[in-house]
Design a protein around this motif. Structure first.
Motif, PDB file in Angstrom:
ATOM      1  N   ASP A 139       6.067  -5.635   7.771  1.00  0.00           N
ATOM      2  CA  ASP A 139       5.453  -6.962   7.726  1.00  0.00           C
ATOM      3  C   ASP A 139       6.303  -7.905   6.880  1.00  0.00           C
ATOM      4  OD1 ASP A 139       3.425  -5.926   9.230  1.00  0.00           O
ATOM      5  OD2 ASP A 139       1.978  -5.774   7.597  1.00  0.00           O
ATOM      6  N   ILE A 140       6.466  -9.123   7.379  1.00  0.00           N
ATOM      7  CA  ILE A 140       7.272 -10.125   6.681  1.00  0.00           C
ATOM      8  C   ILE A 140       6.398 -10.847   5.665  1.00  0.00           C
ATOM      9  CG2 ILE A 140       8.617 -12.239   6.956  1.00  0.00           C
ATOM     10  CD1 ILE A 140       9.329 -11.262   9.775  1.00  0.00           C
ATOM     11  N   LEU A 141       6.913 -11.020   4.464  1.00  0.00           N
ATOM     12  CA  LEU A 141       6.171 -11.706   3.413  1.00  0.00           C
ATOM     13  C   LEU A 141       6.002 -13.177   3.765  1.00  0.00           C
ATOM     14  CD1 LEU A 141       4.922 -11.666   0.541  1.00  0.00           C
ATOM     15  CD2 LEU A 141       7.232 -12.183  -0.339  1.00  0.00           C
ATOM     16  N   ASP A 142       4.773 -13.648   3.693  1.00  0.00           N
ATOM     17  CA  ASP A 142       4.456 -15.042   3.959  1.00  0.00           C
ATOM     18  C   ASP A 142       5.180 -15.931   2.938  1.00  0.00           C
ATOM     19  OD1 ASP A 142       3.282 -17.585   4.249  1.00  0.00           O
ATOM     20  OD2 ASP A 142       1.287 -16.766   4.641  1.00  0.00           O
ATOM     21  N   VAL A 143       5.959 -16.895   3.443  1.00  0.00           N
ATOM     22  CA  VAL A 143       6.761 -17.744   2.551  1.00  0.00           C
ATOM     23  C   VAL A 143       5.896 -18.638   1.674  1.00  0.00           C
ATOM     24  CG1 VAL A 143       8.760 -17.743   4.078  1.00  0.00           C
ATOM     25  CG2 VAL A 143       6.986 -19.512   4.360  1.00  0.00           C
ATOM     26  N   ARG A 175       7.982  -4.559  -2.541  1.00  0.00           N
ATOM     27  CA  ARG A 175       8.219  -3.602  -1.453  1.00  0.00           C
ATOM     28  C   ARG A 175       8.123  -2.158  -1.954  1.00  0.00           C
ATOM     29  NH1 ARG A 175       7.589  -5.863   3.555  1.00  0.00           N
ATOM     30  NH2 ARG A 175       8.387  -8.003   3.491  1.00  0.00           N
ATOM     31  N   GLU A 176       8.621  -1.911  -3.144  1.00  0.00           N
ATOM     32  CA  GLU A 176       8.514  -0.567  -3.717  1.00  0.00           C
ATOM     33  C   GLU A 176       7.054  -0.210  -3.981  1.00  0.00           C
ATOM     34  OE1 GLU A 176      10.820   1.842  -4.189  1.00  0.00           O
ATOM     35  OE2 GLU A 176      12.084   0.489  -3.002  1.00  0.00           O
ATOM     36  N   PHE A 182       1.188   2.824   0.416  1.00  0.00           N
ATOM     37  CA  PHE A 182       1.078   3.308   1.801  1.00  0.00           C
ATOM     38  C   PHE A 182       1.204   4.832   1.854  1.00  0.00           C
ATOM     39  CE2 PHE A 182       2.828  -0.963   3.486  1.00  0.00           C
ATOM     40  CZ  PHE A 182       1.541  -1.437   3.693  1.00  0.00           C
ATOM     41  N   ARG A 183       2.149   5.357   1.094  1.00  0.00           N
ATOM     42  CA  ARG A 183       2.405   6.799   1.123  1.00  0.00           C
ATOM     43  C   ARG A 183       1.201   7.594   0.587  1.00  0.00           C
ATOM     44  NH1 ARG A 183       4.096   9.823  -2.960  1.00  0.00           N
ATOM     45  NH2 ARG A 183       4.867   8.002  -4.109  1.00  0.00           N
ATOM     46  N   ILE A 184       0.604   7.109  -0.473  1.00  0.00           N
ATOM     47  CA  ILE A 184      -0.473   7.870  -1.112  1.00  0.00           C
ATOM     48  C   ILE A 184      -1.818   7.652  -0.432  1.00  0.00           C
ATOM     49  CG2 ILE A 184      -1.804   8.164  -3.245  1.00  0.00           C
ATOM     50  CD1 ILE A 184       0.754   7.415  -4.778  1.00  0.00           C
ATOM     51  N   TYR A 185      -2.148   6.406  -0.131  1.00  0.00           N
ATOM     52  CA  TYR A 185      -3.513   6.090   0.307  1.00  0.00           C
ATOM     53  C   TYR A 185      -3.651   5.857   1.803  1.00  0.00           C
ATOM     54  CZ  TYR A 185      -4.627   5.775  -4.632  1.00  0.00           C
ATOM     55  OH  TYR A 185      -4.821   6.073  -5.965  1.00  0.00           O
ATOM     56  N   ARG A 186      -2.543   5.628   2.497  1.00  0.00           N
ATOM     57  CA  ARG A 186      -2.545   5.503   3.953  1.00  0.00           C
ATOM     58  C   ARG A 186      -3.586   4.484   4.444  1.00  0.00           C
ATOM     59  NH1 ARG A 186       0.687   9.438   5.895  1.00  0.00           N
ATOM     60  NH2 ARG A 186       1.125  11.182   4.481  1.00  0.00           N
ATOM     61  N   GLN A 187      -3.491   3.286   3.911  1.00  0.00           N
ATOM     62  CA  GLN A 187      -4.377   2.200   4.324  1.00  0.00           C
ATOM     63  C   GLN A 187      -3.675   0.869   4.058  1.00  0.00           C
ATOM     64  OE1 GLN A 187      -7.561   0.953   1.232  1.00  0.00           O
ATOM     65  NE2 GLN A 187      -7.500   3.179   1.078  1.00  0.00           N
ATOM     66  N   PRO A 188      -4.157  -0.220   4.679  1.00  0.00           N
ATOM     67  CA  PRO A 188      -3.547  -1.524   4.432  1.00  0.00           C
ATOM     68  C   PRO A 188      -3.650  -1.938   2.958  1.00  0.00           C
ATOM     69  CG  PRO A 188      -4.939  -1.587   6.380  1.00  0.00           C
ATOM     70  CD  PRO A 188      -5.211  -0.277   5.708  1.00  0.00           C
ATOM     71  N   VAL A 189      -2.751  -2.804   2.556  1.00  0.00           N
ATOM     72  CA  VAL A 189      -2.712  -3.293   1.177  1.00  0.00           C
ATOM     73  C   VAL A 189      -2.854  -4.806   1.182  1.00  0.00           C
ATOM     74  CG1 VAL A 189      -1.332  -3.469  -0.929  1.00  0.00           C
ATOM     75  CG2 VAL A 189      -1.276  -1.358   0.437  1.00  0.00           C
ATOM     76  N   LEU A 190      -3.708  -5.294   0.328  1.00  0.00           N
ATOM     77  CA  LEU A 190      -3.927  -6.733   0.199  1.00  0.00           C
ATOM     78  C   LEU A 190      -3.038  -7.260  -0.923  1.00  0.00           C
ATOM     79  CD1 LEU A 190      -5.801  -8.939   1.435  1.00  0.00           C
ATOM     80  CD2 LEU A 190      -7.301  -8.563  -0.522  1.00  0.00           C
TER      81      LEU A 190
END
Length: 333
Positions: A139-143, A175-176, A182-190
């Motif tokens: 996903d591209i970061l919203d400018v 990004r890190e 993502f790796r640990i919780y396997r769900q979208p991030v806000l």
């Protein structure tokens, strides 16, 4: 308060097992509820209820049909470790026509998705930081988003995975951070803009009317660069911040009422708000059925309402009063 002799109250709690959760943090945030439920039970017994504790698991339907409580206190935040499944609990209670405290099925379903919550608030004019939902690292970061940015799990509350590393000053760090979550919780991030300034907690408590109580978090001097309610601050280091009584001068209170209604909450709700140096408010989190317990359980609801001379007995009285609007037999001695 009325005496509720011969009436049964069932306190439902999350059945938390370590294998349900990807991290110890998330397990801690759920496992504490059983001990808290036992403490809460004593307060209801004092006013004459016969109290029974029931886990919110697959055995619940049969147990409810057997016990047939006159009222249920719902403290279930997750089922098999999934917060979105918590909506199953009030759905069952509605099916069996058993009165209960707290938010219903629709409100809890909304509450389990922070992105959906923000969309609803946005439509009603409740102020928010600019935000973006990330579903993958592609996903591209919203400018339009300006650093610093804070990243949060979209489907988990309780300050899980919130620490000083949650705030990013640049995209490389962000990004890190996303990769790890993502790796640990396997769900979208806000991801949302971090608002420098005060952090307020507002509670709305229903009774005969909707009353709002506001406390400002006062972080200790040892707090690092970004003053936020991290997981450790909430669950481990109870001296990291305290509350002082505050006011929204009618503006914040009106926003809280709007949020409570549009998010389909019932009885009580918690709203975390940042206030910038210009005095503008930004809603950063909303909780239906927030942690409920007396002052000795260190629940924020009791700390904040204590500043308004409202003790846990009075909170219980208002909850029962609200439940009795549709179940007048509850108030019979």
């Amino acid at each position: 308060m009325n005496n509720f002799g011969n009436k049964t109250l069932a306190i439902l709690y999350s059945q938390a097992k370590r294998e349900y959760f990807p991290t110890e943090e998330q397990y801690i945030s759920e496992a504490e509820v059983f001990e808290r439920a036992k403490i809460v039970a004593v307060y209801f017994e004092k006013v004459g209820f016969e109290v029974i504790l029931l886990p919110g698991d697959s055995s619940l339907p049969k147990k409810l049909q057997k016990v047939r409580p006159q009222l249920v206190l719902n403290l279930v935040d997750s089922v098999r470790g999934q917060e979105h499944l918590a909506a199953i609990i009030p759905a069952q209670l509605d099916l069996f026509n058993i009165p209960y405290t707290g938010t219903g099925m629709l409100g809890l379903a909304i509450n389990s998705n922070k992105f959906l919550t923000k969309k609803l608030l946005e439509q009603t004019g409740v102020p928010l930081p600019r935000y973006q939902l990330f579903s993958s690292l592609l996903d591209i970061l919203d400018v339009q988003l300006k650093f610093p940015l804070i990243s949060k799990l979209n489907e988990i509350h309780g300050s899980v995975a919130i620490d000083q590393d949650s705030v990013s000053d640049n995209e490389l760090h962000l990004r890190e951070r996303l990769k790890k979550l993502f790796r640990i919780y396997r769900q979208p991030v806000l991801v949302e803009e971090f608002i420098v300034g005060k952090e307020l907690t507002a509670y709305l408590l229903e009774g005969m009317s909707k009353k709002i109580y506001i406390g400002e978090k006062k972080f200790n001097e040892a707090a690092t660069k970004y003053k936020i309610a991290t997981f450790d601050a909430v669950w481990r280091d109870i001296d990291s911040y305290d509350y002082v009584r505050s006011s929204g001068n009618g503006i914040l209170e009106n926003y809280v009422r709007t949020a409570f209604d549009i998010l389909k909450m019932d009885d009580y709700g918690k709203f975390d708000v940042r206030q910038d140096e210009s005095g503008r408010y930004y809603f950063i989190d909303c909780n239906a059925n927030p942690a409920f317990g007396p002052i000795e359980t260190d629940c924020a609801i009791s700390h904040v309402l204590k500043m308004y001379d409202i003790n846990f007995d009075e909170i219980i009285r208002r909850l029962i009063l609200n439940a009795s609007k549709d179940e007048p037999n509850l108030m019979m001695t």
